[in-house]
Motif scaffolding. Structure first.
Motif, short mmCIF file in Angstrom:
data_model
loop_
_atom_site.label_atom_id
_atom_site.label_comp_id
_atom_site.label_asym_id
_atom_site.label_seq_id
_atom_site.Cartn_x
_atom_site.Cartn_y
_atom_site.Cartn_z
N LEU A 40 -1.70 -23.94 -7.73
CA LEU A 40 -2.27 -23.81 -6.30
C LEU A 40 -2.85 -25.18 -6.14
CD1 LEU A 40 -2.23 -22.38 -3.41
CD2 LEU A 40 -4.48 -21.31 -4.40
N ARG A 41 -3.76 -25.65 -6.74
CA ARG A 41 -4.67 -26.65 -6.58
C ARG A 41 -4.11 -28.19 -5.93
NH1 ARG A 41 -10.08 -27.70 -5.62
NH2 ARG A 41 -8.78 -28.40 -4.08
N PRO A 42 -2.93 -28.47 -6.27
CA PRO A 42 -2.57 -29.63 -5.67
C PRO A 42 -2.28 -29.51 -4.28
CG PRO A 42 -1.28 -29.30 -7.65
CD PRO A 42 -2.10 -28.14 -7.40
N TYR A 43 -2.20 -28.43 -3.62
CA TYR A 43 -2.05 -28.14 -2.25
C TYR A 43 -3.22 -27.96 -1.44
CZ TYR A 43 2.85 -27.69 -3.94
OH TYR A 43 4.03 -28.12 -4.57
N ILE A 44 -4.38 -28.20 -1.99
CA ILE A 44 -5.68 -27.88 -1.54
C ILE A 44 -6.53 -29.05 -1.45
CG2 ILE A 44 -7.54 -26.17 -1.42
CD1 ILE A 44 -4.95 -24.83 -1.00
N PRO A 45 -6.92 -29.45 -0.10
CA PRO A 45 -7.85 -30.83 -0.15
C PRO A 45 -8.97 -30.55 -1.34
CG PRO A 45 -7.52 -29.82 2.08
CD PRO A 45 -7.13 -28.74 1.16
N SER A 46 -9.19 -32.01 -1.73
CA SER A 46 -9.98 -31.98 -3.03
C SER A 46 -11.57 -31.52 -2.95
CB SER A 46 -10.20 -33.12 -3.57
OG SER A 46 -10.29 -34.13 -2.46
N ALA A 47 -11.95 -31.70 -1.40
CA ALA A 47 -12.93 -31.32 -1.03
C ALA A 47 -13.38 -29.68 -1.11
CB ALA A 47 -13.61 -31.85 0.33
N LEU A 48 -12.33 -28.98 -0.99
CA LEU A 48 -12.43 -27.69 -1.36
C LEU A 48 -12.40 -27.00 -2.45
CD1 LEU A 48 -10.46 -26.70 2.18
CD2 LEU A 48 -12.86 -26.83 1.73
N GLN A 49 -13.06 -25.82 -2.86
CA GLN A 49 -12.76 -25.38 -4.17
C GLN A 49 -11.86 -23.96 -4.12
OE1 GLN A 49 -16.30 -26.04 -3.04
NE2 GLN A 49 -15.75 -27.86 -3.83
N VAL A 50 -10.96 -23.85 -4.71
CA VAL A 50 -10.03 -22.60 -4.57
C VAL A 50 -11.14 -21.54 -5.37
CG1 VAL A 50 -8.20 -21.68 -5.71
CG2 VAL A 50 -8.01 -24.14 -4.92
N ASP A 51 -10.92 -20.69 -4.30
CA ASP A 51 -11.62 -19.19 -4.75
C ASP A 51 -10.78 -18.46 -5.85
OD1 ASP A 51 -13.93 -17.51 -5.05
OD2 ASP A 51 -13.85 -17.19 -3.01
N THR A 52 -11.46 -17.88 -6.76
CA THR A 52 -10.68 -17.03 -7.70
C THR A 52 -11.52 -15.63 -7.90
OG1 THR A 52 -11.77 -18.10 -9.46
CG2 THR A 52 -9.76 -18.98 -9.23
N PHE A 53 -10.69 -14.57 -8.22
CA PHE A 53 -11.02 -13.24 -8.65
C PHE A 53 -10.41 -13.02 -9.93
CE2 PHE A 53 -10.92 -8.69 -8.64
CZ PHE A 53 -12.25 -8.35 -7.89
N ASN A 54 -11.58 -12.78 -10.83
CA ASN A 54 -11.07 -12.46 -12.10
C ASN A 54 -10.35 -13.45 -12.88
OD1 ASN A 54 -12.78 -9.92 -12.25
ND2 ASN A 54 -11.03 -8.91 -11.93
N GLY A 55 -10.47 -14.72 -12.60
CA GLY A 55 -9.89 -15.99 -13.08
C GLY A 55 -8.50 -16.42 -12.38
N SER A 56 -8.02 -15.55 -11.24
CA SER A 56 -6.77 -15.74 -10.65
C SER A 56 -7.22 -16.27 -9.33
CB SER A 56 -6.06 -14.81 -10.67
OG SER A 56 -4.62 -14.97 -10.16
N ALA A 57 -6.31 -17.27 -9.06
CA ALA A 57 -6.39 -17.82 -7.37
C ALA A 57 -5.07 -16.52 -6.83
CB ALA A 57 -5.76 -18.89 -7.40
N TRP A 58 -5.40 -16.47 -5.47
CA TRP A 58 -4.49 -15.60 -4.66
C TRP A 58 -3.80 -16.41 -3.48
CZ3 TRP A 58 -3.55 -10.62 -6.03
CH2 TRP A 58 -4.07 -10.04 -7.20
N LEU A 59 -2.45 -15.89 -3.37
CA LEU A 59 -1.67 -16.49 -2.28
C LEU A 59 -1.35 -15.35 -1.47
CD1 LEU A 59 -0.58 -19.26 -1.18
CD2 LEU A 59 1.59 -18.39 -2.44
N GLY A 60 -1.52 -15.39 -0.11
CA GLY A 60 -1.20 -14.35 0.91
C GLY A 60 -0.25 -14.66 1.90
#
Length: 248
Positions: A40-60
């Motif tokens: 997921l990380r390449p699609y999110i602006p670098s200034a934002l931190q991808v939030d995770t729950f129990n070590g996983s990112a989530w897509l909705g």
């Protein structure tokens, strides 16, 4: 009760300035898939931190009907008739503040497509969307315009199957749904934040049949072997503030 008087559930204070509009969201489907952070990380602006729950990112994928958009001061007059929307989103933090980051938003309503896209710097797309209710089951079919040979589309149906509950803080259900701001970017450089307020989500478990889903195709995510978590909500009334540029 006035919405602004019901705020104890929020993770951060209400904005000091006046909101600019109220929206009514109804008959929502929340579909969520766990996804490795590195995908997921390449699609999110670098200034934002991808939030995770129990070590996983989530897509909705969130599907719902906007029944009204009411500018402040015109509380009984909606800018538009009701219309469905379907969005792809994930979860991020910025300066320690958790929120939503939209990867795509499909609508066929002209006002939302043109005005909100430019005002909020959100990734709106023009689409043909049919939405109907038969008994207790909701049916949706969305086809994004612009690529006739292989259109981005979603087709499915969903039905609530449990009693209504409000998720407890610390649970995955709460983490996925209780978000009170959205982030956007202008050409991936400047980051903007828009605050949102509503009462806690009244959720129900949902049964879902996804007939077709190519909303993830632009990102080359293959989640076809992963069973999503599904929730339904009858909806909430929401207050939305103007966006502001994030200062780092």
């Amino acid at each position: 009760m006035n919405l602004l008087n019901d705020f104890i559930h929020r993770p951060f204070p209400l904005p000091s300035k006046k909101y600019i509009m109220r929206q009514t969201w109804r008959n929502l489907l929340f579909l969520h898939w766990p996804i490795p952070l590195e995908k997921l990380r390449p699609y999110i602006p670098s200034a934002l931190q991808v939030d995770t729950f129990n070590g996983s990112a989530w897509l909705g994928i969130i599907l719902f009907v906007i029944e009204g958009i009411y500018p402040l001061g015109l509380s009984s007059v909606s800018l538009t008739p009701s219309f469905p929307e379907i969005n792809v989103r994930t979860y991020v933090t910025c300066n320690g503040k958790p929120g939503i980051y939209f990867m795509s938003i499909d609508v066929e309503n002209w006002a939302s497509l043109k005005i909100a896209k430019n005002w909020y710097h959100l990734p709106y797309h023009s689409a043909e969307i049919s939405f109907r209710k038969e008994g207790q089951t909701f049916h949706c079919h969305s086809i994004r315009k612009g690529n006739e040979s292989a259109p981005i589309s979603f087709m499915g149906k969903y039905v609530p199957v449990s009693e209504v509950y409000c998720p407890k803080e610390g649970t995955l259900d709460h983490w996925l749904t209780e978000r009170y701001c959205m982030y956007s970017s202008k050409k991936g450089v400047n980051i903007f934040c828009g605050d949102i307020h509503h009462r806690p989500w009244p959720l129900q478990k949902a049964e879902v049949e996804v007939v077709k889903n190519t909303l993830f195709t632009p990102y080359q995510f293959d989640l076809s072997e992963v069973t999503p978590i599904a929730h339904f909500s009858t909806g909430v009334d929401s207050l939305i503030w103007n966006i502001k540029k994030v200062q780092f």
